[in-house]
Scaffold this active site. Structure first.
Site, PDB file in Angstrom:
ATOM      1  N   ASP A 198       0.830  -1.207   0.000  1.00 18.41           N
ATOM      2  CA  ASP A 198       0.000   0.000   0.000  1.00 18.41           C
ATOM      3  C   ASP A 198       0.859   1.248   0.000  1.00 18.41           C
ATOM      4  OD1 ASP A 198      -2.520  -0.885  -0.013  1.00 18.41           O
ATOM      5  OD2 ASP A 198      -2.798  -0.878   2.153  1.00 18.41           O
ATOM      6  N   LYS A 220      -0.435   2.411  -7.273  1.00 15.55           N
ATOM      7  CA  LYS A 220      -0.226   2.870  -8.648  1.00 15.55           C
ATOM      8  C   LYS A 220      -1.187   2.215  -9.633  1.00 15.55           C
ATOM      9  CE  LYS A 220       3.866   5.221  -8.280  1.00 15.55           C
ATOM     10  NZ  LYS A 220       5.009   4.484  -7.703  1.00 15.55           N
TER      11      LYS A 220
END
Ligand code: SAH
Length: 405
Positions: A198, A220
């Site tokens: 994360d 991302k």
């Protein structure tokens, strides 16, 4: 000069082990015996509180008296944890008569078995005998433990038996300081083939991964939040099905506003073995790092952790802010900066005093930690003025300032 000892790993499951003595030495020896599944009989007129707790929990049997030779009937091993040499010698004699190995805390030369210094790493146990010098054994054990803890990669070459098939571990990475991951979480991280991390995961933890580990940065992943979650679930399942050991590394604790439950269900539904390793949650650690205890005797007997990501008037909100306003204890608000003005106004409108102390802790336990002290009535404005940014935790209650000197 005696011969060198012959090392063994005793498999004690269900086998009788007698411990003579109920003091400090017995207190230290008993847990490992219980951990090995031994059927422990403790012979001692008196017990330490810790040993008494084992008795009360029915984890072992206690004969509340002095030793008699018959205590050894049916035993496989005896540990003498008393310092009266004559009494210890009588245990040794009874053990020798019955061909039972006897460990002596008081006299190593009189013992027929020695206990090693031990360090455990998952399924691997390292036992060190110091040639008669327990301190030498402990020093060497400590050095091995440090080496293994610092070592990168699995302890055994190739997949261990239970990792031959793919699996997933949801691991809490802690609030920010890389040292605040659990020992188990760290071990699994060093064993991972794939790490899915994360945004809030401490970067330094990832810095130390082996170069061949595939690192997936979950923050991302394009698409919106719900699509991204499906994508993450798919990555976990696909990689595990391909035989990888996947560590899903999540900020704080996996189940505190972390969507860990959804990932667990996705794995379970796909038939992928999955375990959870709890983490140190920012909801407790961030206040602590700023000197605020979430409870304090005579000040707060409760703390409530709540998400502020939805405004109080949002139809999707599951939080009863009105009810929270009626509590006296500590309120910890996560993801609450954006809606803080509306949240504090709602709490005040339903009865919480605007004078209630409040604090905001940004990027707790990292080098960038900042803290703002204020009151419930002023904190939303103060926060903007001080340019406090996420991630931050808001703490409301008299615990703020409870430790002020
Ligand atoms: N599972 C995480 C929380 C995830 S929700 C846990 O148990 O800690 C994300 C929120 O956590 C952030 O918006 C912020 O409110 C809080 N948070 C996480 N890390 C933080 C940190 N280091 N300092 C302050 N708040 C933090």
């Amino acid at each position: 000069m005696s011969s060198s000892p012959y090392p063994l790993g005793l498999r004690l499951d269900g086998r009788r082990v007698v411990v003579v003595g109920g003091g400090a030495v017995a207190t230290r020896r008993v847990p490992a015996l219980l951990d090995a599944g031994a059927d422990v009989l403790l012979v001692a007129p008196e017990l330490t509180p810790a040993l008494r707790a084992h008795v009360n929990a029915a984890r072992l049997r206690w004969a509340p008296r002095r030793f008699t030779p018959e205590d050894l009937d049916g035993a496989w091993l005896v540990q003498v944890a008393i310092d009266d040499p004559a009494a210890a010698e009588s245990v040794s004699a009874a053990a020798a008569e019955r061909r039972i190995f006897c460990v002596r805390a008081d006299d190593r030369t009189a013992a027929t078995a020695w206990t090693p210094a031990v360090t455990r790493h998952g399924p691997v146990t390292v036992a060190v005998l110091g040639g008669g010098d327990p301190r030498r054994a402990m020093t060497i054990r400590d050095a091995i433990r440090d080496l293994l803890a610092a070592r990168e990669g699995p302890l055994v070459d190739g997949p261990a038996l239970d990792t031959a098939a793919g699996r997933v571990a949801l691991v809490g990475a802690g609030p920010g300081d890389p040292e605040l991951i659990t020992v188990r979480g760290w071990r699994l991280l060093t064993e991972a083939d794939v790490v899915v991390a994360d945004r809030l995961v401490p970067g330094l933890l990832l810095d130390e991964l082996r170069p061949d580990v595939e690192l997936v940065d979950a923050s991302k992943i394009p698409y919106g939040p719900s699509r991204a979650q499906e994508e993450i679930n798919e990555i976990l399942v696909d990689r595990a099905r391909a035989g990888a050991f996947v560590v899903r590394l999540k900020g704080g604790d996996p189940y505190v506003f972390g969507r860990g439950g959804e990932e667990l269900l996705a794995c379970a539904q796909a038939g992928v073995p999955v375990t959870v390793v709890p983490g140190v949650t920012s909801s407790i650690a961030a206040p602590a790092a700023a000197g605020i205890p979430v409870t304090h005797r005579g000040v707060a007997h409760e703390f409530t952790v709540v998400s502020g990501h939805l405004a109080p008037d949002s139809p999707a909100s599951l939080v009863s802010w009105e009810a929270l306003a009626g509590l006296r204890g500590t309120l910890v608000i996560l993801m609450g900066l954006k809606n803080l003005a509306a949240i504090t106004a709602t709490l005040i409108a339903h009865g919480r005093s605007p004078q209630t102390p409040a604090a905001v802790v940004q990027e707790a336990t990292t080098g960038a930690q900042r803290m703002l002290r204020s009151t419930l009535g002023a904190v939303a404005a103060d926060l903007v003025a001080a340019d406090i940014r996420p991630p931050a935790v808001v703490v409301v209650g008299d615990v703020v300032g409870a430790l002020d000197a």
